[in-house]
Design a protein around this motif. Structure first.
Motif, PDB file in Angstrom:
ATOM      1  N   GLN A  40      -8.662  -3.928  -5.810  1.00  0.00           N
ATOM      2  CA  GLN A  40      -9.581  -4.134  -4.558  1.00  0.00           C
ATOM      3  C   GLN A  40      -8.981  -2.993  -3.373  1.00  0.00           C
ATOM      4  N   ARG A  41      -7.591  -2.796  -3.556  1.00  0.00           N
ATOM      5  CA  ARG A  41      -7.127  -2.002  -2.449  1.00  0.00           C
ATOM      6  C   ARG A  41      -6.098  -1.064  -3.243  1.00  0.00           C
ATOM      7  N   LEU A  43      -3.271   2.194  -2.436  1.00  0.00           N
ATOM      8  CA  LEU A  43      -2.677   2.923  -1.298  1.00  0.00           C
ATOM      9  C   LEU A  43      -2.181   4.347  -1.811  1.00  0.00           C
ATOM     10  N   ALA A  63     -13.096   0.112  -4.999  1.00  0.00           N
ATOM     11  CA  ALA A  63     -11.670  -0.194  -4.391  1.00  0.00           C
ATOM     12  C   ALA A  63     -11.746   0.651  -2.962  1.00  0.00           C
ATOM     13  N   LYS A  64     -11.135  -0.371  -1.919  1.00  0.00           N
ATOM     14  CA  LYS A  64     -10.878   0.246  -0.523  1.00  0.00           C
ATOM     15  C   LYS A  64      -9.631   0.892  -0.687  1.00  0.00           C
ATOM     16  N   SER A  65      -9.518   2.196  -0.160  1.00  0.00           N
ATOM     17  CA  SER A  65      -8.164   2.887  -0.301  1.00  0.00           C
ATOM     18  C   SER A  65      -7.941   3.665   0.773  1.00  0.00           C
ATOM     19  N   THR A  87     -15.141   4.295   1.741  1.00  0.00           N
ATOM     20  CA  THR A  87     -14.112   3.393   1.179  1.00  0.00           C
ATOM     21  C   THR A  87     -12.910   4.124   1.208  1.00  0.00           C
ATOM     22  N   PHE A 105      -1.954  -4.456  -0.859  1.00  0.00           N
ATOM     23  CA  PHE A 105      -2.516  -3.408  -1.955  1.00  0.00           C
ATOM     24  C   PHE A 105      -2.268  -4.071  -3.237  1.00  0.00           C
ATOM     25  N   ASP A 106      -3.336  -3.893  -4.055  1.00  0.00           N
ATOM     26  CA  ASP A 106      -3.217  -4.206  -5.447  1.00  0.00           C
ATOM     27  C   ASP A 106      -2.647  -3.130  -6.379  1.00  0.00           C
TER      28      ASP A 106
END
Length: 208
Positions: A40-41, A43, A63-65, A87, A105-106
């Motif tokens: 989902q996240r 970096l 995915a929000k990045s 996103t 973050f994932d």
């Protein structure tokens, strides 16, 4: 140590050869295999022109990045790359400094960026990354690493077509095993070098 990455000329020269590096896509392919498509996240540290994050987003559009870089030239390229993707947030940040507060973050990824940091800063950055990861989160570092000796280093330089040029003064290369041991000491699980070709290697660890 002079960091050349604030120079537009240096950044542009890198972008010109980045897509031609032998076997680079192999390493990227292995990285893509290991980042879950459900993240989902994400970096991206030292995003450059956003190449790696763009590849990740193909199968992970949800995915929000956050993409970090400090080279003005690279930041401009990344902002252009993600101009139509709400996103992705592109942020200016020098990895020599502690990471800003960004949440958890994932997946944390990096591609040919961390080797520009001092060894001490590499180690502290890995600790910060561990802290940022959700339980079960993955860290993938596709990296330029040190050869075991000068002969192998020269083989690499010949293979990528730079044997006629001096070494990049902003490279501070470190061997794979030292970095993997740091991962283990910090607390990462499933630590290994998942792919390697000469001075290009993919180091992965999972936060328990």
């Amino acid at each position: 140590m002079t960091n050349l990455w604030s120079s537009a000329d240096h950044a542009l020269k890198y972008l010109a050869i980045a897509d031609t590096l032998p076997h680079r896509t192999e390493g990227e392919g292995v990285l893509l295999e290991h980042v879950p498509k459900t993240v989902q996240r994400i970096l991206d540290l030292g995003t450059g022109n956003g190449r790696l994050l763009s590849l990740l987003k193909i199968d992970r559009p949800q995915a929000k990045s956050i993409a970090l870089d400090f080279s003005p030239t690279m930041l401009e390229a990344a902002q252009t790359q993600f101009a139509d993707d709400e996103t992705v947030q592109v942020i200016a940040h020098n990895l020599d400094e502690p990471l800003p507060t960004l949440g958890t973050f994932d997946a944390v990824v990096s591609s040919f960026a961390i080797h520009h940091l001092s060894h001490e800063r590499k180690r502290s950055l890995y600790q910060e990354i561990f802290t940022l990861l959700e339980p079960g989160g993955i860290f993938c570092n596709l990296e330029h690493v040190a050869s075991p000796n000068a002969k192998v280093h020269e083989q690499f330089r010949v293979a990528i077509g730079i044997s006629e040029h001096p070494d990049d003064r902003s490279n501070i290369l470190l061997d794979v095993e030292t970095q993997l041991q740091w991962f283990r000491d910090i607390g990462f699980d499933d630590v290994d070098c998942y792919w390697k070709w000469l001075e290009m290697a993919l180091l992965i660890g999972i936060r328990p």
